[in-house]
Scaffold this motif. Structure first.
Motif, PDB file in Angstrom:
ATOM      1  N   VAL A 267      42.141  30.859  42.745  1.00  0.00           N
ATOM      2  CA  VAL A 267      42.859  30.433  43.938  1.00  0.00           C
ATOM      3  C   VAL A 267      44.308  30.896  43.904  1.00  0.00           C
ATOM      4  CG1 VAL A 267      43.617  28.444  45.279  1.00  0.00           C
ATOM      5  CG2 VAL A 267      41.326  28.468  44.279  1.00  0.00           C
ATOM      6  N   GLY A 268      44.974  30.697  42.774  1.00  0.00           N
ATOM      7  CA  GLY A 268      46.363  31.129  42.647  1.00  0.00           C
ATOM      8  C   GLY A 268      47.283  30.417  43.611  1.00  0.00           C
ATOM      9  N   LEU A 269      47.323  29.089  43.528  1.00  0.00           N
ATOM     10  CA  LEU A 269      48.128  28.311  44.472  1.00  0.00           C
ATOM     11  C   LEU A 269      49.614  28.642  44.379  1.00  0.00           C
ATOM     12  CD1 LEU A 269      46.429  24.785  44.305  1.00  0.00           C
ATOM     13  CD2 LEU A 269      46.267  26.489  46.120  1.00  0.00           C
ATOM     14  N   ASP A 270      50.085  28.970  43.188  1.00  0.00           N
ATOM     15  CA  ASP A 270      51.500  29.329  43.055  1.00  0.00           C
ATOM     16  C   ASP A 270      51.813  30.621  43.796  1.00  0.00           C
ATOM     17  OD1 ASP A 270      51.514  31.402  40.308  1.00  0.00           O
ATOM     18  OD2 ASP A 270      49.786  30.141  40.725  1.00  0.00           O
ATOM     19  N   GLN A 271      50.866  31.582  43.800  1.00  0.00           N
ATOM     20  CA  GLN A 271      51.049  32.809  44.566  1.00  0.00           C
ATOM     21  C   GLN A 271      51.053  32.517  46.066  1.00  0.00           C
ATOM     22  OE1 GLN A 271      48.156  35.754  43.502  1.00  0.00           O
ATOM     23  NE2 GLN A 271      48.755  35.815  41.348  1.00  0.00           N
ATOM     24  N   VAL A 272      50.155  31.640  46.493  1.00  0.00           N
ATOM     25  CA  VAL A 272      50.102  31.256  47.906  1.00  0.00           C
ATOM     26  C   VAL A 272      51.417  30.598  48.317  1.00  0.00           C
ATOM     27  CG1 VAL A 272      48.967  29.752  49.581  1.00  0.00           C
ATOM     28  CG2 VAL A 272      47.590  31.022  47.917  1.00  0.00           C
ATOM     29  N   ALA A 273      51.918  29.701  47.457  1.00  0.00           N
ATOM     30  CA  ALA A 273      53.171  29.008  47.762  1.00  0.00           C
ATOM     31  C   ALA A 273      54.339  29.988  47.821  1.00  0.00           C
ATOM     32  CB  ALA A 273      53.435  27.933  46.712  1.00  0.00           C
ATOM     33  N   ALA A 274      54.375  30.944  46.891  1.00  0.00           N
ATOM     34  CA  ALA A 274      55.459  31.933  46.886  1.00  0.00           C
ATOM     35  C   ALA A 274      55.435  32.773  48.154  1.00  0.00           C
ATOM     36  CB  ALA A 274      55.333  32.832  45.656  1.00  0.00           C
ATOM     37  N   ARG A 275      54.235  33.154  48.606  1.00  0.00           N
ATOM     38  CA  ARG A 275      54.125  33.948  49.829  1.00  0.00           C
ATOM     39  C   ARG A 275      54.578  33.131  51.038  1.00  0.00           C
ATOM     40  NH1 ARG A 275      49.358  36.206  48.942  1.00  0.00           N
ATOM     41  NH2 ARG A 275      50.553  37.784  47.816  1.00  0.00           N
ATOM     42  N   LEU A 276      54.215  31.863  51.076  1.00  0.00           N
ATOM     43  CA  LEU A 276      54.607  31.002  52.191  1.00  0.00           C
ATOM     44  C   LEU A 276      56.131  30.832  52.237  1.00  0.00           C
ATOM     45  CD1 LEU A 276      53.879  29.099  54.509  1.00  0.00           C
ATOM     46  CD2 LEU A 276      53.621  27.264  52.827  1.00  0.00           C
TER      47      LEU A 276
END
Length: 443
Positions: free
Chosen positions: A121-130
């Motif tokens: 999932v890579g939630l930290d990557q998703v958060a960084a993109r957001l």
């Protein structure tokens, strides 16, 4: 199937996640009041961009180093941040908060799909993109007096369109830069890599895609007054071509690496080295290199040299017991390294790899006392090879501790102290220095 999550979440990853939640909360506060009416008015535009962001996230690009990039998702998310006039649709006069909510919908939808499919999932990557897109959206829509996209300054203040376009590119660059800074911060902590080194590698490896994304997002907004929603696929087409080209390059790199690995197995099949020795030395060398902050470009040659470091053993009449060159006489070690380098130099483009293999037996004291130039890569391979020779590939804590103690006996004489210190960090946690598993070659 349960989603694949990171084994451990670092403090920086939590910080990025908190930032992402804060951005989402701000977006809800700013856009919730008008959300129903805006969705009713712009439902088609929102649907198109949510689908584009979701698809872009689902089709991430695995880079040669193991990093994941989502250029199509990033470009689509930046594009909606700049949208204003759209041919055939209502004027996209929305707040930055509404943009954040639309982008969040696409990112979370992709995360759910990846999780259901058992992917990372890579939630930290998703958060960084957001966070990066939110910064771009607030800059773009906060600058214009009307509260619309940045390019509306052309109408409100008679700013030339070329200047507006450059402004969009600049804002997009800031947004992508924020995302890369946050991503590199998390990666540096997980890998125990210096932050500046992680930042350099993040910018360096994805530079072609980054430039394409920075340009593609604004292009959509600039073309939308003429092409309408068709501007999204038209503007993203060149980026898609770049995506395919970079993906092909990454697969070629994997294939080339597999070819090198196959050559390294000659010593195993010939009974000169234990099974898996070359791969273990290569893996440990990469991890040590990342702890030391060695660039990804140089790490590629470190990996190749580590895979081939024992190739010269095929010239031996009698194999060394267990293939442990660390226990062989110094003259035998030099002969093996020289023979391996001689073989490698027959392959075009592997000159540096041959140099690393040739210098791997040089004692560190010759660097310290005589000022001899010995590549850091060679010093890394020397330590990694000694460690695997002494442990036999075992992760038993007693053997690992004994190997580290044995290596410390040669500290400053045989081995570079900085490399030995990095070895201690790498062997203390198997997750240190790892980026991701290489992408398999399609068959």
């Amino acid at each position: 199937m349960r989603p694949v999550l990171p084994k451990a979440t670092s403090s920086r990853a939590w910080t990025v996640l908190v930032l992402g939640v804060a951005v989402l909360a701000t977006g809800l506060y700013a856009g919730a009041a008008t959300l129903p009416s805006q969705l009713e008015l712009h439902w088609l535009t929102v649907a198109v961009f949510v689908v584009a962001i979701t698809v872009g996230e689902l089709f991430r690009l695995r880079m040669p180093s193991g990093r994941d990039a989502a250029p199509l998702a990033s470009a689509s998310a930046l594009a909606i941040a700049f949208l204003g006039k759209i041919d055939g649709e209502s004027l996209f006069d929305v707040s930055a908060g509404f943009v954040v909510l639309v982008v969040t919908a696409g990112l979370l939808l992709a995360a759910v799909v990846r999780g259901v499919r058992g992917g990372a999932v890579g939630l930290d990557q998703v958060a960084a993109r957001l966070v990066g897109v939110a910064v771009a959206a607030w800059l773009a829509r906060g600058v214009a007096p009307t509260g619309r996209s940045l390019w509306d300054l052309e109408v409100a203040s008679s700013v030339p369109r070329s200047v507006v376009a450059l402004g969009m590119v600049g804002v997009a660059g800031i947004g992508i830069g924020v995302e890369i800074v946050l991503t590199s911060a998390v990666r540096s902590e997980r890998q125990r890599t210096p932050w500046l080194a992680a930042l350099r590698d993040e910018f360096g490896e994805v530079a072609p895609l980054t430039f394409a994304v920075v340009v593609s997002g604004p292009m959509v907004a600039l073309m939308a007054p003429v092409l309408g929603l068709l501007s999204l696929p038209v503007a993203l087409f060149p980026l898609a071509i770049t995506y395919v080209a970079v993906g092909r390059y990454a697969r070629n790199r994997v294939t080339y690496r597999q070819t090198i690995a196959t050559l390294s197995h000659l010593t195993e099949h010939g009974g000169y080295t234990p099974t898996g020795h070359a791969e273990r030395v290569a893996d440990l060398s990469l991890r040590i290199g990342r702890v030391l902050g060695v660039s990804d470009r140089d790490l590629r040659d470190v990996e190749y040299a580590a895979l081939l470091h024992d190739l010269g053993q095929i010239s031996l009449i009698e194999p060394i017991p267990d293939g442990a060159t660390v226990l062989a006489a110094p003259s035998d070690q030099r002969d093996i390294a020289d023979e391996g380098a001689r073989i490698i130099r027959h392959a075009e483009g592997l000159e540096r790899v041959a140099d690393y293999v040739e210098a791997q037996t040089t004692p560190y004291r010759q660097v310290r006392e005589l000022g001899e130039e010995v590549p850091v890569a060679s010093r890394i391979i020397k330590v990694a090879n000694a460690f695997d020779d002494l442990t036999g590939g075992s992760d038993d804590p007693v053997q690992v501790r004994a190997a580290n103690e044995r290596i410390h006996l040669g500290l400053g004489y045989q081995y570079d102290p900085e490399v030995v210190e990095a070895l201690a960090v790498a062997t203390s946690d198997t997750a240190v220095g790892r980026v991701g598993e290489p992408e398999p070659v399609a068959r």
